[in-house]
Design a protein around this motif. Structure first.
Motif, PDB file in Angstrom:
ATOM      1  N   GLY A  32       0.226  -1.105  -0.444  1.00 31.89           N
ATOM      2  CA  GLY A  32      -0.426   0.174  -0.318  1.00 31.89           C
ATOM      3  C   GLY A  32       0.829   1.748   0.217  1.00 31.89           C
ATOM      4  N   SER A  33       1.872   1.133   0.695  1.00 37.23           N
ATOM      5  CA  SER A  33       2.856   2.258   0.228  1.00 37.23           C
ATOM      6  C   SER A  33       2.653   3.062  -1.557  1.00 37.23           C
ATOM      7  CB  SER A  33       4.426   1.856   0.855  1.00 37.23           C
ATOM      8  OG  SER A  33       5.018   0.839  -0.039  1.00 37.23           O
ATOM      9  N   ARG A 138       0.363  -2.117  21.073  1.00 40.48           N
ATOM     10  CA  ARG A 138      -0.628  -1.613  20.010  1.00 40.48           C
ATOM     11  C   ARG A 138       0.571   0.315  19.349  1.00 40.48           C
ATOM     12  NH1 ARG A 138      -5.473   0.481  22.803  1.00 40.48           N
ATOM     13  NH2 ARG A 138      -6.004  -1.546  22.603  1.00 40.48           N
ATOM     14  N   GLY A 139       0.816   0.530  20.020  1.00 37.73           N
ATOM     15  CA  GLY A 139       1.628   2.143  19.815  1.00 37.73           C
ATOM     16  C   GLY A 139       2.920   1.932  18.640  1.00 37.73           C
ATOM     17  N   THR A 140       3.401   0.902  19.449  1.00 37.12           N
ATOM     18  CA  THR A 140       4.314   0.301  18.331  1.00 37.12           C
ATOM     19  C   THR A 140       4.022  -0.216  17.183  1.00 37.12           C
ATOM     20  OG1 THR A 140       5.764  -0.493  20.148  1.00 37.12           O
ATOM     21  CG2 THR A 140       6.370  -1.645  18.074  1.00 37.12           C
ATOM     22  N   VAL A 141       3.157  -1.324  16.852  1.00 39.67           N
ATOM     23  CA  VAL A 141       2.637  -1.947  15.942  1.00 39.67           C
ATOM     24  C   VAL A 141       2.144  -0.825  15.016  1.00 39.67           C
ATOM     25  CG1 VAL A 141       0.661  -2.942  15.157  1.00 39.67           C
ATOM     26  CG2 VAL A 141       1.800  -4.035  16.694  1.00 39.67           C
ATOM     27  N   MET A 142       1.054   0.432  15.527  1.00 38.17           N
ATOM     28  CA  MET A 142       0.438   1.246  14.697  1.00 38.17           C
ATOM     29  C   MET A 142       1.724   1.737  13.828  1.00 38.17           C
ATOM     30  SD  MET A 142      -3.039   2.325  16.715  1.00 38.17           S
ATOM     31  CE  MET A 142      -2.981   3.409  15.008  1.00 38.17           C
ATOM     32  N   SER A 143       2.270   2.826  14.921  1.00 35.26           N
ATOM     33  CA  SER A 143       3.764   3.330  14.509  1.00 35.26           C
ATOM     34  C   SER A 143       4.435   3.066  12.961  1.00 35.26           C
ATOM     35  CB  SER A 143       4.647   3.443  15.370  1.00 35.26           C
ATOM     36  OG  SER A 143       4.172   4.570  16.126  1.00 35.26           O
ATOM     37  N   ILE A 144       4.830   2.132  12.976  1.00 35.78           N
ATOM     38  CA  ILE A 144       5.752   0.757  12.646  1.00 35.78           C
ATOM     39  C   ILE A 144       4.552   0.634  11.211  1.00 35.78           C
ATOM     40  CG2 ILE A 144       6.704  -1.441  11.749  1.00 35.78           C
ATOM     41  CD1 ILE A 144       7.518  -1.611  14.323  1.00 35.78           C
ATOM     42  N   GLY A 145       3.524   0.076  11.335  1.00 27.23           N
ATOM     43  CA  GLY A 145       2.695   0.176  10.138  1.00 27.23           C
ATOM     44  C   GLY A 145       2.312   1.555   9.353  1.00 27.23           C
ATOM     45  N   ASN A 146       2.412   2.808  10.148  1.00 26.14           N
ATOM     46  CA  ASN A 146       2.333   4.121   9.638  1.00 26.14           C
ATOM     47  C   ASN A 146       4.145   4.946   8.899  1.00 26.14           C
ATOM     48  OD1 ASN A 146      -0.253   6.033   9.599  1.00 26.14           O
ATOM     49  ND2 ASN A 146       0.204   5.088  12.277  1.00 26.14           N
ATOM     50  N   ALA A 147       4.818   4.185   9.530  1.00 22.82           N
ATOM     51  CA  ALA A 147       6.264   3.990   9.021  1.00 22.82           C
ATOM     52  C   ALA A 147       6.147   3.030   7.461  1.00 22.82           C
ATOM     53  CB  ALA A 147       7.675   3.638   9.793  1.00 22.82           C
ATOM     54  N   ILE A 148       5.842   2.216   7.332  1.00 17.92           N
ATOM     55  CA  ILE A 148       5.402   1.254   6.429  1.00 17.92           C
ATOM     56  C   ILE A 148       4.736   2.321   5.093  1.00 17.92           C
ATOM     57  CG2 ILE A 148       5.080  -0.170   4.866  1.00 17.92           C
ATOM     58  CD1 ILE A 148       5.631  -2.221   8.165  1.00 17.92           C
ATOM     59  N   PHE A 149       3.476   2.544   4.931  1.00 17.44           N
ATOM     60  CA  PHE A 149       2.736   3.485   4.534  1.00 17.44           C
ATOM     61  C   PHE A 149       3.541   4.321   4.011  1.00 17.44           C
ATOM     62  CE2 PHE A 149      -0.909   5.962   3.329  1.00 17.44           C
ATOM     63  CZ  PHE A 149      -1.752   5.708   2.944  1.00 17.44           C
ATOM     64  N   ASN A 150       4.250   5.297   5.122  1.00 22.79           N
ATOM     65  CA  ASN A 150       4.790   6.391   4.453  1.00 22.79           C
ATOM     66  C   ASN A 150       6.038   6.133   3.486  1.00 22.79           C
ATOM     67  OD1 ASN A 150       3.637   7.913   5.297  1.00 22.79           O
ATOM     68  ND2 ASN A 150       4.456   8.508   7.584  1.00 22.79           N
ATOM     69  N   PHE A 151       6.685   4.796   3.322  1.00 24.10           N
ATOM     70  CA  PHE A 151       7.826   4.447   2.505  1.00 24.10           C
ATOM     71  C   PHE A 151       7.483   4.330   1.449  1.00 24.10           C
ATOM     72  CE2 PHE A 151      10.622   1.438   0.525  1.00 24.10           C
ATOM     73  CZ  PHE A 151      11.708   1.584   1.014  1.00 24.10           C
ATOM     74  N   GLY A 152       6.011   4.948   1.142  1.00 18.77           N
ATOM     75  CA  GLY A 152       6.031   5.572  -0.195  1.00 18.77           C
ATOM     76  C   GLY A 152       6.619   6.738  -1.053  1.00 18.77           C
ATOM     77  N   PHE A 153       6.827   7.374   0.367  1.00 21.15           N
ATOM     78  CA  PHE A 153       7.392   8.481  -0.356  1.00 21.15           C
ATOM     79  C   PHE A 153       8.550   8.950  -0.378  1.00 21.15           C
ATOM     80  CE2 PHE A 153       3.495  10.347   1.808  1.00 21.15           C
ATOM     81  CZ  PHE A 153       3.189  10.910   1.017  1.00 21.15           C
ATOM     82  N   VAL A 154       9.129   7.874  -0.030  1.00 26.21           N
ATOM     83  CA  VAL A 154      10.886   7.418  -0.110  1.00 26.21           C
ATOM     84  C   VAL A 154      10.779   7.017  -1.137  1.00 26.21           C
ATOM     85  CG1 VAL A 154      12.550   7.209   1.023  1.00 26.21           C
ATOM     86  CG2 VAL A 154      10.950   7.844   2.420  1.00 26.21           C
ATOM     87  N   VAL A 155      10.181   5.785  -1.363  1.00 24.53           N
ATOM     88  CA  VAL A 155      10.580   5.736  -2.650  1.00 24.53           C
ATOM     89  C   VAL A 155      10.412   5.696  -4.289  1.00 24.53           C
ATOM     90  CG1 VAL A 155      10.582   3.166  -1.552  1.00 24.53           C
ATOM     91  CG2 VAL A 155       8.903   3.861  -3.406  1.00 24.53           C
ATOM     92  N   ALA A 156       9.192   6.693  -4.044  1.00 21.40           N
ATOM     93  CA  ALA A 156       9.057   7.711  -5.059  1.00 21.40           C
ATOM     94  C   ALA A 156       9.513   8.115  -6.053  1.00 21.40           C
ATOM     95  CB  ALA A 156       7.609   8.783  -4.918  1.00 21.40           C
TER      96      ALA A 156
END
Length: 395
Positions: A32-33, A138-156
């Motif tokens: 999804g990233s 829960r906080g760790t899971v959600m933080s890493i999930g959001n980081a993975i999602f944001n990875f799209g901004f890096v690879v684009a």
């Protein structure tokens, strides 16, 4: 009945099931990233004198606003999985439009549809992560999930460099393959009746809804002020930096956002949401003041400070998302997250316009940084009002 069983199983999963579900959902988020890529390159693909890049992003944010409210609210009624699948289908449909029609109106339609998909994906995905995670992590899971999602901004930007703009659109269509892991993830929300967003602004929910909404507004205002507005200072020569810094600014700041979400992951379940959120927002405010001081003296340092500010504000963004998911029970979580992130989208839409207007009216490049610094302080102050949500049991 099946949904009820799934919800019950997710409440106390075995270690094997827990890691399997985390892995599957992160698989969806990793794929999804790439969902973000066409949204980044579309304004570059169309060079229109009628619609500037800023207004293209405005259209996308308008779609995000609609998706945050419409589909996230629907997830409380129909369940998370159908809503998440719908968000991906919408985005894929929007990505396909440029292949069949390159007209001006097709561009507008594409931006709105893709924005709706993104706007829906974020709150629904975060609601699911909240619901299948144990409170202690829960906080760790959600933080890493959001980081993975944001990875799209890096690879684009990297993919654009190697493959060109036209090739990137294919990734939007390939989003459909991420439906496969979604089908294997147990449902986390039993379909139920919902009276809409009115419940958020009534009785016991009113205060926390207003506070988390405005906190999210200010966080997004700062984040997108740095990402979308600050580059205009570089392009207009108001902050003079080496050409390579100006060219790679988007990649640099997006990498900072990715790291910021990762940074809070090991901390957010130890220090607490509120304390950490106040700290990172305050540090971001300080760096924005320092950016103001160094923007003319040492311009390259000013760019580095915007990286630091975005690093901490992206952490704050992850925290307000986590808190928004924990302030509401299972029956209201989709609407609570959607409402909060909708206010964030409004902040993201208005930030470049407000900061640009301040610059044009007063002709002083320092004033927008003061606005950003005050916005960070406002976010920290609002988080102070909210109760600590760490270790709240899932309902």
């Amino acid at each position: 009945m099946e949904n009820s069983k799934n919800v019950q199983r997710l409440a106390k999963p075995s270690k094997t099931d827990w890691f399997k579900e985390i892995y599957l959902f992160y698989t969806q988020l990793a794929a999804g990233s790439l969902l973000i890529i066409p949204a980044i390159v579309l304004p570059l693909y169309y060079k229109s004198n009628i619609l500037t890049e800023e207004y293209m992003f405005f259209l996308e944010f308008l779609g995000m606003l609609a998706g945050s409210l419409w589909i996230s609210g629907a997830s409380d009624r129909i369940g998370r999985k159908p809503a998440l699948a719908l968000s991906i289908a919408l985005y894929s449909a929007g990505s396909f439009i440029p292949f069949i029609d390159r007209s001006f109106y097709a561009l507008i339609l594409s931006m709105l549809i893709m924005g709706s998909g993104i706007g829906a994906n974020v709150p629904v995905a975060n609601a699911m992560m909240n619901e299948f995670s144990e409170p202690s992590v829960r906080g760790t899971v959600m933080s890493i999930g959001n980081a993975i999602f944001n990875f799209g901004f890096v690879v684009a930007p990297i993919l654009i460099f190697f493959f060109g703009v036209k090739f990137i659109f294919i990734f939007g269509i390939l989003q459909l393959i991420t439906l496969a892991p979604i089908l294997r993830i147990p449902e986390t929300k039993k379909p139920s009746h919902s009276s809409g967003f009115r419940d958020l602004y009534r009785g016991e929910h009113l205060k926390k809804t207003l506070v988390i909404s405005f906190a999210t507004f200010f966080v997004f205002f700062v984040v997108y002020g740095i990402v979308d507005w600050f580059p205009t200072l570089l392009s207009r020569g108001l902050v003079k930096v080496p050409a390579i810094l100006q060219k790679d600014y988007i990649l640099i700041t997006n990498f900072g956002a990715f790291l910021g979400a990762l940074f809070i992951a090991p901390l957010v379940d130890r220090t607490g949401r509120r304390t950490l959120g106040i700290a990172v927002s305050s540090v971001a405010g300080i760096t924005e003041v320092l950016t103001l001081l160094f923007s003319r003296i040492i311009p390259a340092l000013a760019v580095a400070l915007t990286f630091v500010s975005l690093f901490f504000m992206e952490g704050s963004l992850a925290i307000v998302t986590i808190m928004a998911s924990e302030l509401y029970d299972n029956d209201m979580r989709g609407r609570g997250l959607g409402n909060s992130l909708a206010w964030g989208r409004i902040g993201g839409m208005t930030s470049p316009l407000v900061l640009g207007s301040v610059l044009e009216i007063f002709q002083n490049p320092s004033l927008p940084f003061i606005v950003l610094g005050l916005s960070s302080v406002c976010a920290a102050a609002l988080l102070h009002i909210l109760p600590e949500t760490m270790q709240i049991k899932k309902l």
